[in-house]
Design a protein around this motif. Structure first.
Motif, PDB file in Angstrom:
ATOM      1  N   ALA A  32       0.817  -1.214   0.000  1.00  0.00           N
ATOM      2  CA  ALA A  32       0.000   0.000   0.000  1.00  0.00           C
ATOM      3  C   ALA A  32       0.850   1.263   0.000  1.00  0.00           C
ATOM      4  N   VAL A  33       2.106   1.132   0.361  1.00  0.00           N
ATOM      5  CA  VAL A  33       2.993   2.293   0.385  1.00  0.00           C
ATOM      6  C   VAL A  33       3.803   2.383  -0.907  1.00  0.00           C
ATOM      7  N   VAL A  34       4.300   1.247  -1.377  1.00  0.00           N
ATOM      8  CA  VAL A  34       5.196   1.219  -2.531  1.00  0.00           C
ATOM      9  C   VAL A  34       4.447   1.285  -3.856  1.00  0.00           C
ATOM     10  N   CYS A  35       3.361   0.546  -3.979  1.00  0.00           N
ATOM     11  CA  CYS A  35       2.619   0.446  -5.234  1.00  0.00           C
ATOM     12  C   CYS A  35       1.683   1.646  -5.397  1.00  0.00           C
ATOM     13  N   ALA A  36       1.857   2.379  -6.487  1.00  0.00           N
ATOM     14  CA  ALA A  36       1.042   3.577  -6.725  1.00  0.00           C
ATOM     15  C   ALA A  36      -0.436   3.231  -6.862  1.00  0.00           C
ATOM     16  N   GLU A  37      -0.744   2.125  -7.543  1.00  0.00           N
ATOM     17  CA  GLU A  37      -2.148   1.747  -7.715  1.00  0.00           C
ATOM     18  C   GLU A  37      -2.776   1.379  -6.376  1.00  0.00           C
ATOM     19  N   PHE A  38      -2.065   0.611  -5.548  1.00  0.00           N
ATOM     20  CA  PHE A  38      -2.557   0.280  -4.208  1.00  0.00           C
ATOM     21  C   PHE A  38      -2.742   1.559  -3.395  1.00  0.00           C
ATOM     22  N   ARG A  39      -1.730   2.415  -3.410  1.00  0.00           N
ATOM     23  CA  ARG A  39      -1.770   3.650  -2.628  1.00  0.00           C
ATOM     24  C   ARG A  39      -2.977   4.498  -3.021  1.00  0.00           C
ATOM     25  N   ASP A  40      -3.224   4.629  -4.328  1.00  0.00           N
ATOM     26  CA  ASP A  40      -4.363   5.422  -4.796  1.00  0.00           C
ATOM     27  C   ASP A  40      -5.687   4.805  -4.364  1.00  0.00           C
ATOM     28  N   ARG A  41      -5.793   3.501  -4.472  1.00  0.00           N
ATOM     29  CA  ARG A  41      -7.050   2.838  -4.105  1.00  0.00           C
ATOM     30  C   ARG A  41      -7.284   2.879  -2.605  1.00  0.00           C
ATOM     31  N   VAL A  42      -6.213   2.758  -1.807  1.00  0.00           N
ATOM     32  CA  VAL A  42      -6.353   2.862  -0.353  1.00  0.00           C
ATOM     33  C   VAL A  42      -6.769   4.282   0.028  1.00  0.00           C
ATOM     34  N   SER A  43      -6.211   5.286  -0.650  1.00  0.00           N
ATOM     35  CA  SER A  43      -6.578   6.675  -0.345  1.00  0.00           C
ATOM     36  C   SER A  43      -8.034   6.958  -0.695  1.00  0.00           C
ATOM     37  N   GLU A  44      -8.608   6.143  -1.609  1.00  0.00           N
ATOM     38  CA  GLU A  44     -10.027   6.270  -1.968  1.00  0.00           C
ATOM     39  C   GLU A  44     -10.932   5.461  -1.046  1.00  0.00           C
ATOM     40  N   GLY A  45     -10.328   4.745  -0.072  1.00  0.00           N
ATOM     41  CA  GLY A  45     -11.122   4.018   0.910  1.00  0.00           C
ATOM     42  C   GLY A  45     -11.062   2.506   0.824  1.00  0.00           C
ATOM     43  N   ALA A  46     -10.382   1.960  -0.173  1.00  0.00           N
ATOM     44  CA  ALA A  46     -10.278   0.499  -0.281  1.00  0.00           C
ATOM     45  C   ALA A  46      -9.339  -0.038   0.794  1.00  0.00           C
ATOM     46  N   THR A  47      -9.540  -1.292   1.165  1.00  0.00           N
ATOM     47  CA  THR A  47      -8.617  -1.945   2.088  1.00  0.00           C
ATOM     48  C   THR A  47      -7.714  -2.869   1.279  1.00  0.00           C
ATOM     49  N   THR A  48      -6.463  -3.017   1.692  1.00  0.00           N
ATOM     50  CA  THR A  48      -5.509  -3.803   0.922  1.00  0.00           C
ATOM     51  C   THR A  48      -5.941  -5.263   0.770  1.00  0.00           C
ATOM     52  N   ALA A  49      -6.650  -5.784   1.736  1.00  0.00           N
ATOM     53  CA  ALA A  49      -7.099  -7.175   1.654  1.00  0.00           C
ATOM     54  C   ALA A  49      -8.102  -7.387   0.517  1.00  0.00           C
ATOM     55  N   ARG A  50      -8.744  -6.337   0.063  1.00  0.00           N
ATOM     56  CA  ARG A  50      -9.758  -6.439  -0.993  1.00  0.00           C
ATOM     57  C   ARG A  50      -9.200  -6.124  -2.378  1.00  0.00           C
ATOM     58  N   ILE A  51      -7.940  -5.699  -2.461  1.00  0.00           N
ATOM     59  CA  ILE A  51      -7.332  -5.365  -3.749  1.00  0.00           C
ATOM     60  C   ILE A  51      -6.578  -6.596  -4.235  1.00  0.00           C
ATOM     61  N   ARG A  52      -6.985  -7.136  -5.359  1.00  0.00           N
ATOM     62  CA  ARG A  52      -6.412  -8.394  -5.843  1.00  0.00           C
ATOM     63  C   ARG A  52      -5.047  -8.217  -6.503  1.00  0.00           C
ATOM     64  N   THR A  53      -4.884  -7.195  -7.298  1.00  0.00           N
ATOM     65  CA  THR A  53      -3.620  -6.977  -7.994  1.00  0.00           C
ATOM     66  C   THR A  53      -3.619  -5.578  -8.595  1.00  0.00           C
ATOM     67  N   CYS A  54      -2.530  -5.249  -9.233  1.00  0.00           N
ATOM     68  CA  CYS A  54      -2.480  -4.012 -10.004  1.00  0.00           C
ATOM     69  C   CYS A  54      -2.036  -4.365 -11.421  1.00  0.00           C
ATOM     70  N   ARG A  55      -2.336  -3.502 -12.365  1.00  0.00           N
ATOM     71  CA  ARG A  55      -2.030  -3.793 -13.768  1.00  0.00           C
ATOM     72  C   ARG A  55      -0.527  -3.961 -14.015  1.00  0.00           C
ATOM     73  N   ALA A  56       0.289  -3.124 -13.396  1.00  0.00           N
ATOM     74  CA  ALA A  56       1.738  -3.200 -13.601  1.00  0.00           C
ATOM     75  C   ALA A  56       2.300  -4.512 -13.058  1.00  0.00           C
ATOM     76  N   LEU A  57       1.823  -4.933 -11.897  1.00  0.00           N
ATOM     77  CA  LEU A  57       2.300  -6.190 -11.329  1.00  0.00           C
ATOM     78  C   LEU A  57       1.847  -7.364 -12.185  1.00  0.00           C
TER      79      LEU A  57
END
Length: 75
Positions: A32-57
């Motif tokens: 959630a800190v390193v990945c820009a997509e995770f960071r953006d989604r967490v800042s929008e209210g998502a929890t990391t446990a609910r984010i499956r992946t990011c496009r770059a990964l």
């Protein structure tokens, strides 16, 4: 499980491929800190446990499969 590094942000995850379509990914606590997509989604209210992946990964994992760094089990 094998380490795979994201070519975009450098975040490292552990992966295992059971088939072309089935990928198991174990995220680090830093995602959630390193990945820009995770960071953006967490800042929008998502929890990391609910984010499956990011496009770059996902692209980095597919590249690892294509170059043989990450093998598909029983392939």
């Amino acid at each position: 499980m094998r380490p795979v590094e994201c070519a975009t942000c450098g975040n490292q995850v552990l992966c295992e491929k059971f088939s072309r379509a089935h990928t198991s990914v174990q995220w680090t606590a830093e995602a959630a800190v390193v990945c820009a997509e995770f960071r953006d989604r967490v800042s929008e209210g998502a929890t990391t446990a609910r984010i499956r992946t990011c496009r770059a990964l996902r692209s980095s994992i597919e590249r690892a499969v294509d170059d043989g760094t990450l093998e598909i089990a029983d392939a």
